[in-house]
Motif scaffolding. Structure first.
Motif, PDB file in Angstrom:
ATOM      1  N   GLY A 127       0.836  -1.280   0.129  1.00 45.23           N
ATOM      2  CA  GLY A 127       0.119   0.094   0.196  1.00 45.23           C
ATOM      3  C   GLY A 127       0.981   1.475   0.106  1.00 45.23           C
ATOM      4  O   GLY A 127       0.327   2.393  -0.011  1.00 45.23           O
ATOM      5  N   LEU A 128       2.141   1.085  -0.036  1.00 43.20           N
ATOM      6  CA  LEU A 128       2.844   2.362   0.191  1.00 43.20           C
ATOM      7  C   LEU A 128       3.232   2.909  -1.385  1.00 43.20           C
ATOM      8  O   LEU A 128       3.448   2.044  -2.369  1.00 43.20           O
ATOM      9  N   PRO A 129       3.121   4.333  -1.411  1.00 40.51           N
ATOM     10  CA  PRO A 129       3.484   4.764  -2.855  1.00 40.51           C
ATOM     11  C   PRO A 129       4.865   4.353  -3.320  1.00 40.51           C
ATOM     12  O   PRO A 129       5.752   4.210  -2.684  1.00 40.51           O
ATOM     13  N   ARG A 130       4.911   4.173  -4.649  1.00 44.18           N
ATOM     14  CA  ARG A 130       5.939   3.596  -5.370  1.00 44.18           C
ATOM     15  C   ARG A 130       6.527   2.320  -5.188  1.00 44.18           C
ATOM     16  O   ARG A 130       7.513   1.865  -5.701  1.00 44.18           O
ATOM     17  N   SER A 131       6.020   1.759  -4.058  1.00 44.78           N
ATOM     18  CA  SER A 131       6.557   0.484  -3.719  1.00 44.78           C
ATOM     19  C   SER A 131       5.606  -0.704  -4.747  1.00 44.78           C
ATOM     20  O   SER A 131       4.621  -0.623  -4.766  1.00 44.78           O
ATOM     21  N   TYR A 132       6.471  -1.742  -5.034  1.00 47.08           N
ATOM     22  CA  TYR A 132       6.081  -2.944  -5.655  1.00 47.08           C
ATOM     23  C   TYR A 132       6.839  -4.149  -5.443  1.00 47.08           C
ATOM     24  O   TYR A 132       7.945  -4.090  -5.062  1.00 47.08           O
ATOM     25  N   GLU A 133       6.112  -5.219  -5.482  1.00 45.86           N
ATOM     26  CA  GLU A 133       6.557  -6.661  -5.116  1.00 45.86           C
ATOM     27  C   GLU A 133       7.308  -6.990  -6.507  1.00 45.86           C
ATOM     28  O   GLU A 133       6.624  -7.119  -7.404  1.00 45.86           O
ATOM     29  N   VAL A 134       8.353  -8.010  -6.411  1.00 48.60           N
ATOM     30  CA  VAL A 134       9.229  -8.802  -7.559  1.00 48.60           C
ATOM     31  C   VAL A 134       9.437  -9.879  -6.734  1.00 48.60           C
ATOM     32  O   VAL A 134       9.486  -9.986  -5.650  1.00 48.60           O
ATOM     33  N   LEU A 135       9.484 -11.042  -7.809  1.00 50.38           N
ATOM     34  CA  LEU A 135      10.053 -12.269  -7.225  1.00 50.38           C
ATOM     35  C   LEU A 135      11.323 -12.425  -7.895  1.00 50.38           C
ATOM     36  O   LEU A 135      11.467 -12.483  -9.387  1.00 50.38           O
ATOM     37  N   VAL A 136      12.272 -12.360  -7.331  1.00 53.39           N
ATOM     38  CA  VAL A 136      13.858 -12.510  -7.841  1.00 53.39           C
ATOM     39  C   VAL A 136      14.358 -13.820  -7.296  1.00 53.39           C
ATOM     40  O   VAL A 136      14.716 -14.019  -5.953  1.00 53.39           O
ATOM     41  N   HIS A 137      14.866 -14.789  -7.967  1.00 51.86           N
ATOM     42  CA  HIS A 137      15.385 -16.096  -7.643  1.00 51.86           C
ATOM     43  C   HIS A 137      14.658 -16.850  -6.536  1.00 51.86           C
ATOM     44  O   HIS A 137      15.314 -17.016  -5.421  1.00 51.86           O
ATOM     45  N   ASP A 138      13.398 -16.946  -6.582  1.00 55.36           N
ATOM     46  CA  ASP A 138      12.612 -17.314  -5.735  1.00 55.36           C
ATOM     47  C   ASP A 138      12.352 -16.692  -4.470  1.00 55.36           C
ATOM     48  O   ASP A 138      12.055 -17.192  -3.313  1.00 55.36           O
ATOM     49  N   ARG A 139      12.558 -15.194  -4.420  1.00 54.84           N
ATOM     50  CA  ARG A 139      12.782 -14.631  -3.271  1.00 54.84           C
ATOM     51  C   ARG A 139      11.777 -13.450  -3.464  1.00 54.84           C
ATOM     52  O   ARG A 139      11.840 -12.642  -4.335  1.00 54.84           O
ATOM     53  N   VAL A 140      10.880 -13.088  -2.520  1.00 55.54           N
ATOM     54  CA  VAL A 140      10.020 -11.929  -2.584  1.00 55.54           C
ATOM     55  C   VAL A 140      10.837 -10.837  -2.084  1.00 55.54           C
ATOM     56  O   VAL A 140      11.494 -10.554  -1.050  1.00 55.54           O
ATOM     57  N   LYS A 141      10.819  -9.745  -2.778  1.00 51.41           N
ATOM     58  CA  LYS A 141      11.511  -8.466  -2.659  1.00 51.41           C
ATOM     59  C   LYS A 141      10.266  -7.127  -3.011  1.00 51.41           C
ATOM     60  O   LYS A 141       9.548  -7.422  -3.897  1.00 51.41           O
ATOM     61  N   PHE A 142      10.802  -6.008  -2.298  1.00 51.23           N
ATOM     62  CA  PHE A 142       9.961  -4.909  -2.524  1.00 51.23           C
ATOM     63  C   PHE A 142      10.813  -4.077  -3.129  1.00 51.23           C
ATOM     64  O   PHE A 142      11.941  -3.752  -2.521  1.00 51.23           O
ATOM     65  N   ARG A 143      10.412  -3.294  -4.030  1.00 50.97           N
ATOM     66  CA  ARG A 143      11.600  -2.138  -4.856  1.00 50.97           C
ATOM     67  C   ARG A 143      10.713  -0.791  -4.797  1.00 50.97           C
ATOM     68  O   ARG A 143       9.221  -0.692  -4.818  1.00 50.97           O
ATOM     69  N   VAL A 144      11.465   0.308  -4.706  1.00 54.93           N
ATOM     70  CA  VAL A 144      10.936   1.460  -5.090  1.00 54.93           C
ATOM     71  C   VAL A 144      12.119   1.934  -6.280  1.00 54.93           C
ATOM     72  O   VAL A 144      13.198   2.066  -6.341  1.00 54.93           O
ATOM     73  N   GLY A 145      11.399   1.874  -7.577  1.00 55.37           N
ATOM     74  CA  GLY A 145      12.402   2.088  -8.716  1.00 55.37           C
ATOM     75  C   GLY A 145      13.195   1.108  -8.897  1.00 55.37           C
ATOM     76  O   GLY A 145      12.586  -0.230  -8.667  1.00 55.37           O
ATOM     77  N   SER A 146      14.651   0.996  -8.837  1.00 51.01           N
ATOM     78  CA  SER A 146      15.321  -0.038  -9.033  1.00 51.01           C
ATOM     79  C   SER A 146      15.876  -0.420  -7.385  1.00 51.01           C
ATOM     80  O   SER A 146      16.724  -1.407  -7.529  1.00 51.01           O
ATOM     81  N   ILE A 147      15.548   0.335  -6.561  1.00 50.60           N
ATOM     82  CA  ILE A 147      16.271   0.057  -5.145  1.00 50.60           C
ATOM     83  C   ILE A 147      15.412  -1.172  -4.338  1.00 50.60           C
ATOM     84  O   ILE A 147      14.271  -0.969  -4.017  1.00 50.60           O
TER      85      ILE A 147
END
Length: 114
Positions: A14-34
């Motif tokens: 729910g946080l602005p600019r935050s999005y979820e990705v799955l990288v090598h079977d790991r859940v990660k959250f990014r803002v841009g590329s960070i």
């Protein structure tokens, strides 16, 4: 009751600019590329953005909850926590503070602690 990845996800998504990705079977959250929040593959630990200059004091004060990242990640503003050692309020505080480290101040000010 300990928190789960789904509990964290509800706060982070729910946080602005935050999005979820799955990288090598790991859940990660990014803002841009960070990446500002990530879980180990077993989803038992949460790594999150945290000031380098403060992390040793955090780890020393609560070694049963927090630990330093692996040596190759010590160059980053990062610390890790055991999910089973966090309650909902503490998790929310850590997630919001980590997110605030990676977004512009104006964006961070739009979100009041929930």
């Amino acid at each position: 009751m300990p928190v789960t990845v789904d509990d964290v996800r509800r706060v982070a998504k729910g946080l602005p600019r935050s999005y979820e990705v799955l990288v090598h079977d790991r859940v990660k959250f990014r803002v841009g590329s960070i990446v500002w929040l990530a879980f180990n593959r077993e989803e038992t630990e949460m790594g999150f953005a945290f000031p380098k200059e403060e992390r040793q004091a955090l780890v020393t004060s609560e070694p049963d909850v927090f630990h330093l990242p692996r040596p190759s990640d010590l160059r980053f503003n990062w610390v890790e926590a055991r999910l089973d050692a966090l309650d909902e309020d503490r998790m929310r505080e850590l997630v919001l503070d980590a997110w605030r480290m990676v977004v512009p101040r104006k964006v961070a000010q739009t979100v009041i602690d929930r």
